[in-house]
Design a protein around this motif. Sequence first.
Motif, PDB file in Angstrom:
ATOM      1  N   TYR A   1       0.826  -1.214   0.000  1.00 39.31           N
ATOM      2  CA  TYR A   1       0.000   0.000   0.000  1.00 39.31           C
ATOM      3  C   TYR A   1       0.856   1.257   0.000  1.00 39.31           C
ATOM      4  CZ  TYR A   1      -3.968  -3.011   1.090  1.00 39.31           C
ATOM      5  OH  TYR A   1      -4.930  -3.977   1.043  1.00 39.31           O
ATOM      6  N   LEU A   2       1.926   1.239   0.769  1.00 40.05           N
ATOM      7  CA  LEU A   2       2.809   2.402   0.825  1.00 40.05           C
ATOM      8  C   LEU A   2       3.534   2.604  -0.498  1.00 40.05           C
ATOM      9  CD1 LEU A   2       4.285   1.967   4.429  1.00 40.05           C
ATOM     10  CD2 LEU A   2       2.518   3.583   3.667  1.00 40.05           C
ATOM     11  N   LEU A   3       3.957   1.510  -1.125  1.00 35.48           N
ATOM     12  CA  LEU A   3       4.622   1.615  -2.423  1.00 35.48           C
ATOM     13  C   LEU A   3       3.663   2.144  -3.488  1.00 35.48           C
ATOM     14  CD1 LEU A   3       6.660  -1.698  -2.301  1.00 35.48           C
ATOM     15  CD2 LEU A   3       7.602   0.626  -2.315  1.00 35.48           C
TER      16      LEU A   3
ATOM     17  N   ALA B   1       0.990   3.988  -2.926  1.00 40.56           N
ATOM     18  CA  ALA B   1       0.707   5.394  -2.597  1.00 40.56           C
ATOM     19  C   ALA B   1       1.853   6.299  -3.023  1.00 40.56           C
ATOM     20  CB  ALA B   1       0.441   5.531  -1.102  1.00 40.56           C
ATOM     21  N   ALA B   2       3.092   5.896  -2.755  1.00 41.93           N
ATOM     22  CA  ALA B   2       4.248   6.709  -3.134  1.00 41.93           C
ATOM     23  C   ALA B   2       4.339   6.838  -4.650  1.00 41.93           C
ATOM     24  CB  ALA B   2       5.532   6.099  -2.570  1.00 41.93           C
ATOM     25  N   GLY B   3       4.150   5.737  -5.368  1.00 44.47           N
ATOM     26  CA  GLY B   3       4.157   5.795  -6.828  1.00 44.47           C
ATOM     27  C   GLY B   3       3.026   6.651  -7.353  1.00 44.47           C
ATOM     28  N   GLY B   4       1.863   6.559  -6.704  1.00 50.18           N
ATOM     29  CA  GLY B   4       0.705   7.344  -7.122  1.00 50.18           C
ATOM     30  C   GLY B   4       0.933   8.836  -6.973  1.00 50.18           C
ATOM     31  N   VAL B   5       1.562   9.232  -5.890  1.00 52.70           N
ATOM     32  CA  VAL B   5       1.866  10.656  -5.688  1.00 52.70           C
ATOM     33  C   VAL B   5       2.763  11.154  -6.807  1.00 52.70           C
ATOM     34  CG1 VAL B   5       3.147  12.262  -4.213  1.00 52.70           C
ATOM     35  CG2 VAL B   5       1.509  10.684  -3.202  1.00 52.70           C
ATOM     36  N   LEU B   6       3.823  10.407  -7.098  1.00 46.14           N
ATOM     37  CA  LEU B   6       4.758  10.826  -8.150  1.00 46.14           C
ATOM     38  C   LEU B   6       4.096  10.805  -9.530  1.00 46.14           C
ATOM     39  CD1 LEU B   6       8.015   9.067  -6.912  1.00 46.14           C
ATOM     40  CD2 LEU B   6       7.381  11.484  -6.720  1.00 46.14           C
ATOM     41  N   GLY B   7       3.262   9.796  -9.781  1.00 42.82           N
ATOM     42  CA  GLY B   7       2.564   9.716 -11.065  1.00 42.82           C
ATOM     43  C   GLY B   7       1.594  10.867 -11.256  1.00 42.82           C
ATOM     44  N   ALA B   8       0.875  11.213 -10.192  1.00 41.13           N
ATOM     45  CA  ALA B   8      -0.078  12.321 -10.279  1.00 41.13           C
ATOM     46  C   ALA B   8       0.641  13.650 -10.510  1.00 41.13           C
ATOM     47  CB  ALA B   8      -0.921  12.386  -9.004  1.00 41.13           C
ATOM     48  N   LEU B   9       1.754  13.837  -9.822  1.00 43.31           N
ATOM     49  CA  LEU B   9       2.524  15.066 -10.023  1.00 43.31           C
ATOM     50  C   LEU B   9       3.095  15.130 -11.437  1.00 43.31           C
ATOM     51  CD1 LEU B   9       4.381  15.282  -6.594  1.00 43.31           C
ATOM     52  CD2 LEU B   9       2.583  16.816  -7.439  1.00 43.31           C
ATOM     53  N   ALA B  10       3.605  14.022 -11.927  1.00 42.32           N
ATOM     54  CA  ALA B  10       4.152  13.990 -13.290  1.00 42.32           C
ATOM     55  C   ALA B  10       3.052  14.252 -14.313  1.00 42.32           C
ATOM     56  CB  ALA B  10       4.827  12.642 -13.551  1.00 42.32           C
ATOM     57  N   ARG B  11       1.879  13.706 -14.070  1.00 41.38           N
ATOM     58  CA  ARG B  11       0.742  13.944 -14.971  1.00 41.38           C
ATOM     59  C   ARG B  11       0.384  15.426 -14.997  1.00 41.38           C
ATOM     60  NH1 ARG B  11      -4.914  14.371 -14.060  1.00 41.38           N
ATOM     61  NH2 ARG B  11      -6.000  14.032 -15.997  1.00 41.38           N
ATOM     62  N   TYR B  12       0.266  16.020 -13.827  1.00 34.11           N
ATOM     63  CA  TYR B  12      -0.086  17.434 -13.730  1.00 34.11           C
ATOM     64  C   TYR B  12       0.953  18.307 -14.429  1.00 34.11           C
ATOM     65  CZ  TYR B  12      -1.039  22.024 -11.820  1.00 34.11           C
ATOM     66  OH  TYR B  12      -1.296  23.366 -11.700  1.00 34.11           O
ATOM     67  N   MET B  13       2.221  18.038 -14.177  1.00 41.75           N
ATOM     68  CA  MET B  13       3.282  18.843 -14.779  1.00 41.75           C
ATOM     69  C   MET B  13       3.292  18.689 -16.298  1.00 41.75           C
ATOM     70  SD  MET B  13       6.233  18.399 -11.781  1.00 41.75           S
ATOM     71  CE  MET B  13       7.324  17.686 -12.916  1.00 41.75           C
ATOM     72  N   THR B  14       3.054  17.483 -16.794  1.00 38.48           N
ATOM     73  CA  THR B  14       3.006  17.259 -18.243  1.00 38.48           C
ATOM     74  C   THR B  14       1.831  18.002 -18.857  1.00 38.48           C
ATOM     75  OG1 THR B  14       4.036  15.082 -17.967  1.00 38.48           O
ATOM     76  CG2 THR B  14       2.879  15.491 -20.040  1.00 38.48           C
ATOM     77  N   ALA B  15       0.665  17.886 -18.236  1.00 37.68           N
ATOM     78  CA  ALA B  15      -0.543  18.530 -18.773  1.00 37.68           C
ATOM     79  C   ALA B  15      -0.424  20.052 -18.761  1.00 37.68           C
ATOM     80  CB  ALA B  15      -1.767  18.076 -17.986  1.00 37.68           C
ATOM     81  N   THR B  16       0.078  20.613 -17.687  1.00 41.57           N
ATOM     82  CA  THR B  16       0.187  22.068 -17.621  1.00 41.57           C
ATOM     83  C   THR B  16       1.261  22.591 -18.575  1.00 41.57           C
ATOM     84  OG1 THR B  16       1.615  21.918 -15.669  1.00 41.57           O
ATOM     85  CG2 THR B  16      -0.733  22.283 -15.284  1.00 41.57           C
ATOM     86  N   THR B  17       2.337  21.845 -18.724  1.00 45.52           N
ATOM     87  CA  THR B  17       3.376  22.251 -19.678  1.00 45.52           C
ATOM     88  C   THR B  17       2.829  22.240 -21.095  1.00 45.52           C
ATOM     89  OG1 THR B  17       5.134  21.421 -18.245  1.00 45.52           O
ATOM     90  CG2 THR B  17       5.673  21.698 -20.579  1.00 45.52           C
TER      91      THR B  17
ATOM     92  N   PRO C   1       7.873  -7.857  -7.162  1.00 49.57           N
ATOM     93  CA  PRO C   1       6.502  -7.421  -6.864  1.00 49.57           C
ATOM     94  C   PRO C   1       6.464  -5.985  -6.321  1.00 49.57           C
ATOM     95  CG  PRO C   1       6.808  -9.659  -6.112  1.00 49.57           C
ATOM     96  CD  PRO C   1       8.166  -9.164  -6.554  1.00 49.57           C
ATOM     97  N   ASN C   2       7.444  -5.614  -5.505  1.00 49.18           N
ATOM     98  CA  ASN C   2       7.457  -4.253  -4.956  1.00 49.18           C
ATOM     99  C   ASN C   2       7.628  -3.204  -6.045  1.00 49.18           C
ATOM    100  OD1 ASN C   2       7.029  -5.060  -2.340  1.00 49.18           O
ATOM    101  ND2 ASN C   2       9.186  -5.060  -1.784  1.00 49.18           N
ATOM    102  N   LEU C   3       8.509  -3.470  -7.018  1.00 49.33           N
ATOM    103  CA  LEU C   3       8.662  -2.530  -8.131  1.00 49.33           C
ATOM    104  C   LEU C   3       7.395  -2.453  -8.968  1.00 49.33           C
ATOM    105  CD1 LEU C   3      12.287  -2.834  -9.543  1.00 49.33           C
ATOM    106  CD2 LEU C   3      11.131  -0.803  -8.705  1.00 49.33           C
ATOM    107  N   ARG C   4       6.726  -3.573  -9.168  1.00 48.22           N
ATOM    108  CA  ARG C   4       5.457  -3.554  -9.915  1.00 48.22           C
ATOM    109  C   ARG C   4       4.415  -2.721  -9.176  1.00 48.22           C
ATOM    110  NH1 ARG C   4       5.159  -9.776 -11.454  1.00 48.22           N
ATOM    111  NH2 ARG C   4       5.098  -9.732  -9.219  1.00 48.22           N
ATOM    112  N   PHE C   5       4.322  -2.898  -7.869  1.00 47.88           N
ATOM    113  CA  PHE C   5       3.373  -2.089  -7.090  1.00 47.88           C
ATOM    114  C   PHE C   5       3.676  -0.603  -7.258  1.00 47.88           C
ATOM    115  CE2 PHE C   5       2.869  -5.840  -4.058  1.00 47.88           C
ATOM    116  CZ  PHE C   5       1.656  -6.222  -4.611  1.00 47.88           C
ATOM    117  N   PHE C   6       4.950  -0.237  -7.107  1.00 52.58           N
ATOM    118  CA  PHE C   6       5.349   1.168  -7.158  1.00 52.58           C
ATOM    119  C   PHE C   6       5.199   1.745  -8.562  1.00 52.58           C
ATOM    120  CE2 PHE C   6       8.620   4.434  -7.814  1.00 52.58           C
ATOM    121  CZ  PHE C   6       8.261   5.344  -6.846  1.00 52.58           C
ATOM    122  N   LEU C   7       5.747   1.060  -9.577  1.00 52.80           N
ATOM    123  CA  LEU C   7       5.810   1.626 -10.928  1.00 52.80           C
ATOM    124  C   LEU C   7       4.524   1.445 -11.731  1.00 52.80           C
ATOM    125  CD1 LEU C   7       9.426   0.547 -11.904  1.00 52.80           C
ATOM    126  CD2 LEU C   7       8.633   2.848 -11.334  1.00 52.80           C
ATOM    127  N   VAL C   8       3.954   0.244 -11.717  1.00 49.81           N
ATOM    128  CA  VAL C   8       2.787  -0.025 -12.566  1.00 49.81           C
ATOM    129  C   VAL C   8       1.501   0.437 -11.891  1.00 49.81           C
ATOM    130  CG1 VAL C   8       1.449  -1.811 -13.753  1.00 49.81           C
ATOM    131  CG2 VAL C   8       3.941  -1.943 -13.727  1.00 49.81           C
TER     132      VAL C   8
END
Length: 123
Positions: free
Chosen positions: A4-6, A8-24, A62-69
């Motif tokens: 869950y923590l992995l 959540a951490a990946g989700g935060v980074l993905g959401a920020l990257a999405r926002y930055m890409t869209a606004t750019t 599995p941990n990398l899959r949770f975080f990245l995918v």
Amino acid sequence: MAAYLLIAAGGVLGALARYMTATTAASKWGTFFPYGTLIVNVIGCFLVGYLVLKGIEGALSPNLRFFLVVGFGGAFTTFSSFSAETLLLLRDGLYTYALLNVGLNLVLCLGASFLGFMLAKAL
């Protein structure tokens, strides 16, 4: 609990990257067409395609899959935004842009997923 923590951490980074890409994209090309969503979908499909195949092959823990995918990829890709933006284009009578949005997302994202698979097989 670690999964869950992995995610959540990946989700935060993905959401920020999405926002930055869209606004750019919006500041660079305007907001009359959802370029940011298209860019995010293509990049996200490529990354998830690559990572899913690597995961199936056992090259990702599995941990990398949770975080990245699940985390990063799930928050970064934006098909819910794609759907809403397409409906707004239709509502506004911009049928050509709506069709272009659907066609480009479908072709480019499937192509990006295919390239991600091909790269994963090659490495």
